[in-house]
Motif scaffolding. Sequence first.
Motif, short mmCIF file in Angstrom:
data_model
loop_
_atom_site.label_atom_id
_atom_site.label_comp_id
_atom_site.label_asym_id
_atom_site.label_seq_id
_atom_site.Cartn_x
_atom_site.Cartn_y
_atom_site.Cartn_z
N ASN A 31 0.87 -1.18 0.00
CA ASN A 31 0.00 0.00 0.00
C ASN A 31 0.90 1.23 0.00
O ASN A 31 1.62 1.46 0.97
CB ASN A 31 -0.92 -0.01 1.23
N SER A 32 0.87 1.98 -1.06
CA SER A 32 1.80 3.10 -1.24
C SER A 32 1.61 4.22 -0.22
O SER A 32 2.48 5.09 -0.08
CB SER A 32 1.67 3.68 -2.66
N THR A 33 0.49 4.21 0.52
CA THR A 33 0.25 5.28 1.49
C THR A 33 0.89 5.01 2.85
O THR A 33 0.89 5.87 3.71
CB THR A 33 -1.26 5.50 1.70
N VAL A 34 1.42 3.81 3.05
CA VAL A 34 2.03 3.48 4.34
C VAL A 34 3.32 4.27 4.51
O VAL A 34 4.15 4.33 3.61
CB VAL A 34 2.34 1.97 4.45
N ASN A 35 3.49 4.91 5.65
CA ASN A 35 4.72 5.63 5.97
C ASN A 35 5.04 5.43 7.44
O ASN A 35 4.20 5.02 8.24
CB ASN A 35 4.60 7.12 5.63
N ILE A 36 6.27 5.75 7.82
CA ILE A 36 6.75 5.50 9.18
C ILE A 36 5.93 6.25 10.22
O ILE A 36 5.51 5.68 11.23
CB ILE A 36 8.24 5.89 9.32
N ALA A 37 5.67 7.52 10.00
CA ALA A 37 4.96 8.33 10.99
C ALA A 37 3.56 7.79 11.26
O ALA A 37 3.13 7.66 12.42
CB ALA A 37 4.89 9.78 10.53
N GLN A 38 2.85 7.46 10.20
CA GLN A 38 1.48 6.95 10.37
C GLN A 38 1.49 5.55 10.97
O GLN A 38 0.63 5.20 11.77
CB GLN A 38 0.77 6.95 9.02
N LEU A 39 2.48 4.74 10.59
CA LEU A 39 2.58 3.39 11.14
C LEU A 39 2.87 3.45 12.63
O LEU A 39 2.29 2.70 13.43
CB LEU A 39 3.68 2.61 10.42
N LEU A 40 3.77 4.34 13.03
CA LEU A 40 4.09 4.52 14.45
C LEU A 40 2.82 4.86 15.23
O LEU A 40 2.56 4.29 16.31
CB LEU A 40 5.14 5.61 14.59
N SER A 41 2.02 5.78 14.71
CA SER A 41 0.78 6.16 15.36
C SER A 41 -0.20 5.00 15.43
O SER A 41 -0.82 4.74 16.47
CB SER A 41 0.15 7.34 14.61
N ALA A 42 -0.33 4.26 14.32
CA ALA A 42 -1.30 3.16 14.27
C ALA A 42 -0.94 2.04 15.25
O ALA A 42 -1.81 1.51 15.96
CB ALA A 42 -1.38 2.61 12.85
N ILE A 43 0.35 1.70 15.31
CA ILE A 43 0.78 0.63 16.22
C ILE A 43 0.64 1.07 17.67
O ILE A 43 0.16 0.32 18.53
CB ILE A 43 2.23 0.23 15.91
N GLY A 44 1.07 2.30 17.95
CA GLY A 44 0.96 2.81 19.31
C GLY A 44 -0.48 2.85 19.79
O GLY A 44 -0.80 2.46 20.93
N TYR A 45 -1.37 3.30 18.92
CA TYR A 45 -2.78 3.37 19.27
C TYR A 45 -3.36 1.98 19.50
O TYR A 45 -4.12 1.75 20.44
CB TYR A 45 -3.55 4.09 18.16
N GLU A 46 -2.99 1.02 18.65
CA GLU A 46 -3.49 -0.35 18.81
C GLU A 46 -3.02 -0.94 20.14
O GLU A 46 -3.77 -1.66 20.83
CB GLU A 46 -2.99 -1.22 17.66
N PHE A 47 -1.79 -0.66 20.51
CA PHE A 47 -1.24 -1.13 21.78
C PHE A 47 -2.01 -0.55 22.96
O PHE A 47 -2.36 -1.25 23.92
CB PHE A 47 0.24 -0.72 21.86
#
Length: 400
Positions: free
Chosen positions: A249-265
Amino acid sequence: MITLRAIGRNSKGAKLRTIFRLAISQRQLSSSSTTNTNTTNDDSSKDENRNITKCVSDAEIKKSVFISQSYDIFTNLALEDWLYRHFDFSHHHVLLLWANEPCVVIGRHQNPFLETNVSKIMANGIILARRSSGGGTVFHDRGNLNCTFFTPRERYNRKYNLNILTRALFREWAIKADINQRDDIVINEKKISGTAAKLGHPNAYHHCTLLVNANKTHLGDSLVREEAIYIGKATASKKSPIKNLCDVNSTVNIAQLLSAIGYEFLRTSATELEDGGNIQTMKQRGFQLINPTEKWFPGIDVLRHELSSWEWIVGKTPTFSVEKELALKTDGDKQLIMKLSVSVEKGLMADINIVMPNGDRLPVISQFQNKSFNEKNLNNIVGALKLASTDNVKQAINGL
């Protein structure tokens, strides 16, 4: 005073931002654990810690997401080690998120020369590091996100942690990833995440990588070793085909992934994969920017110095030997194929021999004896020996 930012979403996916504040003094950080993780031999204290941990309910456990502000591999490894040794996770589970400048990181029990061409990567400005956990070799750069889950030993749950990552990918981008038998995260059998752990008392951590937009050319080139035969008992990596998340998925980036994982945790119950949503998130301690300096983590500079030392990175390599083909000239311009054999102990070249076709071993007296082993020195020995004729090989060997 440290400012925490918790990033949440409502049921429709809109982001909510809430500021939390958590006062953590240097004294609290330094004294948060009363048990030395690496040296304690007191079984009664272990049992007591185990019983206390089992009595702690999920409702009593708070969660934090720590985000390292350093991109230095040795500083980040030292931060991991500091938290593992000193922090009290019995009522406070932590997810550390971090990234590094280009580097190759080997497992605690690995031989770096079996995994990469050490001389070549260093010449290209890529750092070599050895971590304290086991597992295989990985390439890091700023397109790779590292996740470290800290809990008490009794709360260690690798599958729980990996599911946090796969659930985050699906919730944010509808990316379906699987966890294979080796605890790698894969998409269509291509690896996007490797995993390793360190288990002690009272603490444990599990860390893994996530390939977002890592430089696959540098990754591939960095994990190509010297053409030679390495013999030893070091743990060898199992190579797998890899994939970047941005290729899915070309929209995946580090900043957004960091937020998504942190929020899921933060939104997930402490020990069960139960989604508590925003209500659960608001009970947690949120996101915290971490500056891993001596001021906040007394003793971290010493840890960094140890982890960046030659004695740790190369000197800790399990004893091994390396054999490389050697072609010596004969009087008729023919070549006699033999082998150069070098035994390496604690990173230093000990015995250097030529193995003749009949199996005889001729010792080489060389200036490289008791020097640090690396591919450059190995090839320098080969180059010097190639200048010797077969008839004078013994004299040439003794005079090398």
